[in-house]
Design an enzyme around this catalytic site. Structure first.
Site, mmCIF file in Angstrom:
data_model
loop_
_atom_site.group_PDB
_atom_site.id
_atom_site.type_symbol
_atom_site.label_atom_id
_atom_site.label_comp_id
_atom_site.label_asym_id
_atom_site.label_seq_id
_atom_site.Cartn_x
_atom_site.Cartn_y
_atom_site.Cartn_z
ATOM 1 N NE ARG A 234 -4.300 -1.332 0.075
ATOM 2 C CZ ARG A 234 -4.444 -2.404 -0.700
ATOM 3 N NH1 ARG A 234 -3.489 -2.760 -1.541
ATOM 4 N NH2 ARG A 234 -5.556 -3.117 -0.649
ATOM 5 C CD GLU B 172 -3.033 3.140 -5.508
ATOM 6 O OE1 GLU B 172 -2.105 2.757 -4.807
ATOM 7 O OE2 GLU B 172 -3.994 2.432 -5.855
ATOM 8 C CG HIS C 16 -3.116 -0.849 -6.890
ATOM 9 N ND1 HIS C 16 -3.563 -0.215 -5.771
ATOM 10 C CD2 HIS C 16 -3.035 -2.166 -6.537
ATOM 11 C CE1 HIS C 16 -3.748 -1.085 -4.787
ATOM 12 N NE2 HIS C 16 -3.437 -2.289 -5.242
#
Ligand code: DGY
Length: 320
Positions: free
Chosen positions: A238, A267, A285
């Site tokens: 993450r 993000e 991602h």
């Protein structure tokens, strides 16, 4: 028949299983649902099947109403969900462990290779039609054989990444809260290290821990200062585990050699400093982004939601 709200597009197998048993309202557009639309859509839901882009917090739980029984994330990570807020209301939370292990480890290994061998940088030279020629000292990278891979968070994905790295001749070091099973230690010849020791001695550091307040900015200025100048940082976990501006500074100043990132602190925004750096490999991602994996994730999320609605034990509860 219960009311199930699916907050984003998911593969048809999982969706059809939900529809076969319940009244399903699903967000069908490619673009992520807006917060306002989400709050309206969840009203009266008995079960929510959520994507990691949707924040499940008190506001959303209020909007859903007291009949809500479960939130099933179509992801292994569930930092988008305020789990204590769900627990307080008796809402069960589930995730999708296991099925995305190999796909994510593939991406971690790909980023290790891309960053140590400068593959994205090389590809840009070709695409931009810049002049180039084979040269004895042209675009040299770092070989992996005999180098140490430090895995932060040796869970399923960390172990799968270590297996791949071992096949490339790397030595494995790891940190982990609980002891690693003997057979895995033996198979990988993996060496347990403290976080400090791992940071200071690894040639490549790959992050695989969950994101939580405890791991927020786990890798920051202080850690970069202690890494080898030749070290590479890989993040498929993450974004906010890494202090992104500190990473930009470390890459710019040569405090570390490079980074490979699949995830970002804010993000989908990416720190503009990263975009200017050739020693940062940046991908959007993609850890679990294979057709097979996404189908399996949707299927597991459906299994979890259906079990809870049927009053049975869900296989992947993260709440007790
Ligand atoms: C997850 O499941 O947490 C992944 O980040 C999705 O790609």
């Amino acid at each position: 028949m219960a009311r199930v709200v699916v907050t984003g597009k998911i593969p048809s197998g999982g969706l059809e299983r939900l529809k076969a048993e319940h009244e399903v309202t699903a967000w069908e557009k490619d673009d992520a649902i807006s917060r306002a639309e989400l709050l309206t859509m969840v009203a009266g839901a008995d079960a929510i099947v959520s994507l990691l882009t949707e924040k499940i917090d008190d506001e959303l739980l209020d909007a859903a109403g007291p009949q809500l029984k479960s939130v099933s994330n179509v992801a292994v990570g569930y930092n988008n969900i305020d789990v204590p807020a769900c627990e307080k209301r008796g809402v069960l939370v589930t995730n999708t462990p296991g099925v995305l292990t190999e796909a994510t480890a593939d991406i971690a290994m790909a980023l290790i290779l891309m960053s140590t061998r400068r593959l994205a940088e090389g590809e840009r030279v070709i695409r931009k039609q810049e002049p180039w020629q084979w040269g004895m000292f042209y675009m040299l990278g770092m070989g992996l054989q005999g180098r140490q891979l430090g895995i932060v968070g040796m869970g399923q994905i960390g172990i799968a990444t270590a297996r791949r790295a071992k096949a490339f001749g790397m030595n494995i070091a790891y940190t982990r809260r609980s002891p690693l099973e003997d057979n895995v230690v033996k198979e990988l010849d993996a060496k347990y290290m403290s976080m400090d020791e791992l940071i200071e001695s690894s040639d490549v550091i790959s992050l695989h821990c969950p994101y939580s307040p405890a791991t927020h900015h786990l890798i920051s200025e202080n850690q970069f200062a202690r890494m080898k100048k030749t070290a590479f940082l890989i993040n498929t976990a993450r974004g906010p585990i890494v202090h992104e501006q500190a990473l930009v500074d470390a890459l710019k100043s040569g405090e570390i050699a490079g980074a490979g990132l699949d995830v970002f602190e804010n993000e989908p925004a990416v720190n503009p400093g990263l975009l200017e750096l050739d020693n940062a490999v940046l991908i959007p991602h993609l850890g679990s982004a294979t057709v097979e994996t996404r189908a399996a994730m949707a299927d597991i999320a459906a299994t979890n939601a259906l079990a809870i609605l049927a009053g049975a034990q869900a296989p992947n509860l993260v709440t007790s």
